[in-house]
Write a protein that holds these residues in place. Structure first.
Motif, PDB file in Angstrom:
ATOM      1  N   PHE A 152       2.828  -5.021  -1.418  1.00 12.87           N
ATOM      2  CA  PHE A 152       2.925  -3.611  -1.016  1.00 12.87           C
ATOM      3  C   PHE A 152       3.348  -3.602   0.448  1.00 12.87           C
ATOM      4  N   ASP A 153       3.861  -2.459   0.906  1.00 13.88           N
ATOM      5  CA  ASP A 153       4.213  -2.341   2.321  1.00 13.88           C
ATOM      6  C   ASP A 153       3.620  -1.038   2.889  1.00 13.88           C
ATOM      7  N   ILE A 154       3.967  -0.725   4.135  1.00  7.75           N
ATOM      8  CA  ILE A 154       3.342   0.435   4.786  1.00  7.75           C
ATOM      9  C   ILE A 154       3.745   1.771   4.154  1.00  7.75           C
ATOM     10  N   HIS A 155       4.861   1.779   3.412  1.00  7.07           N
ATOM     11  CA  HIS A 155       5.230   2.998   2.681  1.00  7.07           C
ATOM     12  C   HIS A 155       4.483   3.090   1.356  1.00  7.07           C
ATOM     13  N   ILE A 156       3.708   2.029   1.060  1.00  9.07           N
ATOM     14  CA  ILE A 156       2.977   1.883  -0.217  1.00  9.07           C
ATOM     15  C   ILE A 156       3.954   1.612  -1.361  1.00  9.07           C
ATOM     16  N   ASN A 157       5.223   1.233  -1.043  1.00 10.33           N
ATOM     17  CA  ASN A 157       6.052   0.606  -2.071  1.00 10.33           C
ATOM     18  C   ASN A 157       5.246  -0.569  -2.606  1.00 10.33           C
ATOM     19  N   THR A 158       5.169  -0.722  -3.935  1.00 10.08           N
ATOM     20  CA  THR A 158       4.227  -1.674  -4.530  1.00 10.08           C
ATOM     21  C   THR A 158       4.894  -2.437  -5.668  1.00 10.08           C
ATOM     22  N   VAL A 159       4.529  -3.699  -5.834  1.00 12.91           N
ATOM     23  CA  VAL A 159       5.012  -4.480  -6.975  1.00 12.91           C
ATOM     24  C   VAL A 159       3.826  -4.987  -7.791  1.00 12.91           C
ATOM     25  N   LEU A 160       3.894  -4.729  -9.078  1.00 16.07           N
ATOM     26  CA  LEU A 160       2.903  -5.238 -10.038  1.00 16.07           C
ATOM     27  C   LEU A 160       3.559  -6.297 -10.922  1.00 16.07           C
ATOM     28  N   ASP A 161       2.791  -7.316 -11.299  1.00 16.57           N
ATOM     29  CA  ASP A 161       3.228  -8.267 -12.325  1.00 16.57           C
ATOM     30  C   ASP A 161       2.403  -8.035 -13.591  1.00 16.57           C
TER      31      ASP A 161
END
Lengths: 74, 74, 74, 74, 74, 74, 74
Positions: free
Chosen positions: E35-44
């Protein structure tokens, strides 16, 4: 004539009762305690109103600025 | 020909009656007291109108700029 | 009189129960653990409520700030 | 070939009639007086149109840029 | 007492199962990878759920931060 | 392999016909004249289409970038 | 363990087929050609799908980042 700024009007309303209406149509009335440049706002002794009637007593309420449409001192 | 800027039109409307329409469809008419670059705006002697009729007298109204679609001096 | 800032009210609510309402109408109540200037917020021992009833127990909940309309210490 | 920029097209339309459509579906036609990088725009001799018919004459209209979808010189 | 920050809660949830709910009402559960500060997030190993039932298996999912309302470690 | 950037695809489409779809569901087809980093875009010889049919001929159209969802060279 | 960043997952998907879903509910599948920090994205050999069926073949599609909710390599 000196030009006033919008936040001056909110500064004058500090510690007074103010009506706040949100983008989702909800209305809160409370004592204006604090606000910032984003218009994040804190009310004390706040109540939510629906059609002019008190719906719930809420004590302190923090309102995120971008949820607000208008504010009007009472 | 000198290019004018959008806020010049609002500056000319200071202390005059202006109509403001919001994204949620509501209409306010009042005396333009203050505005800033976000188009946060303060009206005095404001009234909300519905279908051209006065719905409520509101005194001073602070309007968050991002809630506004159009403003038109009356 | 010293002017307070909106986030002061949230600081006072740290480690206390707080109600958070979202733009989509949902309500969460939990212990306020953390927040930042975007109002990104973390609750512990959180529950979602519908019409005052607990709908689900959620443990830790991170809420993205821009989804929030109001927060009110309980 | 030199690349043009989007605001060049608006500059060419200054002092000419232009159609502006808003996110809420409303249409305004007026003389383009001013615009800025946010696409905040001022029309003179503006009218609101519904289905091609003039709904109201509005004189000067300030339109907040983020309410706009398209603009088209007439 | 040291104040924690909201992203600390997400850091603790790295490599663990987490529930993410979106503004459009959709629910995803997966292993929090990034995740980053924009809350862009990756799930597996992500799955979309509807009313608690798995609707589709999705493998890796990138979620744009501004689409998210809440995240809750499972 | 060299990584390309999204605006490269738009640069290649300059002076060619392109389809643009807006968040409100409307479709425009025209010759891509200009765009900027906000994806503010100008089309020439533009037409609005509904269900594949030409609804209106519009000449030059300026489209505010944040109203756009997709663009596709024809 | 080294923390990965969300855009790493998109980098790994370059030149591969990816599913993109938009805030307005539309689905596109195509070869990921380019993206930037706003998540503006370009697909090649793209198709729009509705309920798993191909609705239209679109060639190259530029998608404005803020229209996107999720992306998932296929």
């Amino acid at each position: 004539m000196e030009n006033s700024r919008p936040l001056d009007a909110l500064n004058k309303a500090r510690n007074k009762r103010i009506l706040i209406e949100l983008k989702n149509g909800r209305q809160f009335v409370g004592t204006l305690v604090a606000f910032d440049i984003h218009i994040n706002t804190v009310l004390d002794d706040a109540e939510e109103r629906v059609d002019g009637e008190v719906k719930r007593q809420m004590g302190t309420v923090f309102i995120r600025g971008d949820a607000i449409t208008i504010m009007s001192p009472q």
